[in-house]
Design an enzyme around this catalytic site. Sequence first.
Site, PDB file in Angstrom:
ATOM      1  N   ASP A  16     -13.013  14.087 -22.795  1.00  0.00           N
ATOM      2  CA  ASP A  16     -14.191  15.739 -23.852  1.00  0.00           C
ATOM      3  C   ASP A  16     -13.959  16.674 -22.510  1.00  0.00           C
ATOM      4  OD1 ASP A  16     -14.791  17.875 -25.319  1.00  0.00           O
ATOM      5  OD2 ASP A  16     -17.141  17.298 -24.651  1.00  0.00           O
ATOM      6  N   SER A  17     -13.862  17.884 -22.699  1.00  0.00           N
ATOM      7  CA  SER A  17     -14.199  18.924 -21.388  1.00  0.00           C
ATOM      8  C   SER A  17     -15.630  18.596 -20.783  1.00  0.00           C
ATOM      9  CB  SER A  17     -14.011  20.029 -21.871  1.00  0.00           C
ATOM     10  OG  SER A  17     -14.603  20.345 -22.940  1.00  0.00           O
ATOM     11  N   CYS A  79     -11.408  16.092 -28.477  1.00  0.00           N
ATOM     12  CA  CYS A  79     -12.081  17.093 -28.241  1.00  0.00           C
ATOM     13  C   CYS A  79     -10.728  17.785 -28.752  1.00  0.00           C
ATOM     14  CB  CYS A  79     -11.789  17.383 -26.717  1.00  0.00           C
ATOM     15  SG  CYS A  79     -11.629  19.583 -25.689  1.00  0.00           S
ATOM     16  N   GLU A 164     -24.037  23.423 -22.554  1.00  0.00           N
ATOM     17  CA  GLU A 164     -23.218  22.470 -21.466  1.00  0.00           C
ATOM     18  C   GLU A 164     -24.566  22.556 -20.832  1.00  0.00           C
ATOM     19  OE1 GLU A 164     -20.430  20.508 -20.139  1.00  0.00           O
ATOM     20  OE2 GLU A 164     -20.236  20.313 -21.987  1.00  0.00           O
ATOM     21  N   CYS A 198     -15.803  21.806 -32.975  1.00  0.00           N
ATOM     22  CA  CYS A 198     -15.558  21.656 -31.397  1.00  0.00           C
ATOM     23  C   CYS A 198     -16.828  20.314 -31.560  1.00  0.00           C
ATOM     24  CB  CYS A 198     -16.123  22.739 -30.925  1.00  0.00           C
ATOM     25  SG  CYS A 198     -16.539  22.735 -29.236  1.00  0.00           S
ATOM     26  N   HIS A 200     -18.496  20.073 -29.391  1.00  0.00           N
ATOM     27  CA  HIS A 200     -19.995  20.196 -28.643  1.00  0.00           C
ATOM     28  C   HIS A 200     -20.929  20.771 -30.053  1.00  0.00           C
ATOM     29  CE1 HIS A 200     -17.483  20.282 -25.095  1.00  0.00           C
ATOM     30  NE2 HIS A 200     -19.113  20.227 -24.355  1.00  0.00           N
TER      31      HIS A 200
HETATM   32  N1  DGL Z   1     -15.302  19.669 -27.021  1.00  0.00           N
HETATM   33  C1  DGL Z   1     -14.204  20.725 -26.651  1.00  0.00           C
HETATM   34  C2  DGL Z   1     -13.449  21.233 -28.171  1.00  0.00           C
HETATM   35  O1  DGL Z   1     -14.122  20.529 -29.346  1.00  0.00           O
HETATM   36  C3  DGL Z   1     -14.419  21.376 -26.444  1.00  0.00           C
HETATM   37  C4  DGL Z   1     -14.939  22.868 -25.672  1.00  0.00           C
HETATM   38  C5  DGL Z   1     -14.926  23.868 -24.299  1.00  0.00           C
HETATM   39  O2  DGL Z   1     -14.760  22.963 -23.606  1.00  0.00           O
HETATM   40  O3  DGL Z   1     -15.006  24.589 -24.967  1.00  0.00           O
HETATM   41  O4  DGL Z   1     -12.939  21.976 -28.458  1.00  0.00           O
END
Ligand code: DGL
Length: 280
Positions: A16-17, A79, A164, A198, A200
């Site tokens: 993931d990012s 992600c 984050e 997402c 997150h």
């Molecule tokens: N967690 C990621 C997603 O599912 C990336 C979020 C990001 O880095 O902007 O899209």
Amino acid sequence: MKEGLSQMPGPIGIFDSGYGGLTILKEIKKILPEYNYIYLGDNARAPYGTRSFEVVYEFTREAVNKLFEMGCHLVILACNTASAKALRTIQINDLPQIDSERRVLGVIRPTVECIGKITESRHVGVLGTTGTIKSQSYPLEINKLFPDITVSGEACPMWVPLVEYNEANSIGADYFIEKHLDNLRYKDHLIDTIILGCTHYPLLLPKINRYLPDGVKVISQGEYVAESLKNYLLRHPEMDAKCTKEGKQLFYTTEAEEKFSESASLFLNQPISVQRISLE
Ligand code: DGL
């Protein structure tokens, strides 16, 4: 095939990012605890959600290559932004050159597959990063399987930074959460199911639930992705044989180690030791 890649069995890679993929790893570990995993968070370059197609593809390809070099044969892009913007190109253009036997899977398809059974009104909302919403991946994938479902999307560019920067529980977060949920429901008041598109966003779930009326279901992807991975490994015994099974996990981040281990330990409820690596 790319030189230097080991053919020995290895861990399953989860990318993931940043921290979001931990919501996926957590659910995967619940039903597949015996496997070994490597988690890689590109925290130094997160968020990906506002970046261009080219940049997300480039960063994701670097991460996938790194996980292959670390011995993974199977990588999950935990992600949505990377799944929406890079997965297909990696599968079609890169894998045949790197090693046609390795696999990269995403999180959008497993999420979409479950939706037909959940929505009663046939009106679904998707919350995601700007990149994921602009890509139209969710409406396209949902309508391939369920043409009768109306899909509305809302980009929530502030939600990933809130997670984050460890602000998920702050009062300030409420403003952005309420705003985007209201926007989405204003687009279509018949929505009865909202996909957190997402990885997150499950970290914001307590606040998300606070601003939704009863009867609107919120879908976090973790359990669907985990179930889909389990089925994949059952259907592909040749890949299963390439996955090591000692119940171990390793964590890597491109940012400061202390920062990652503090947040990740809190989230997974266990002490995490993490190593910093560079992807460039
Ligand atoms: N967690 C990621 C997603 O599912 C990336 C979020 C990001 O880095 O902007 O899209």
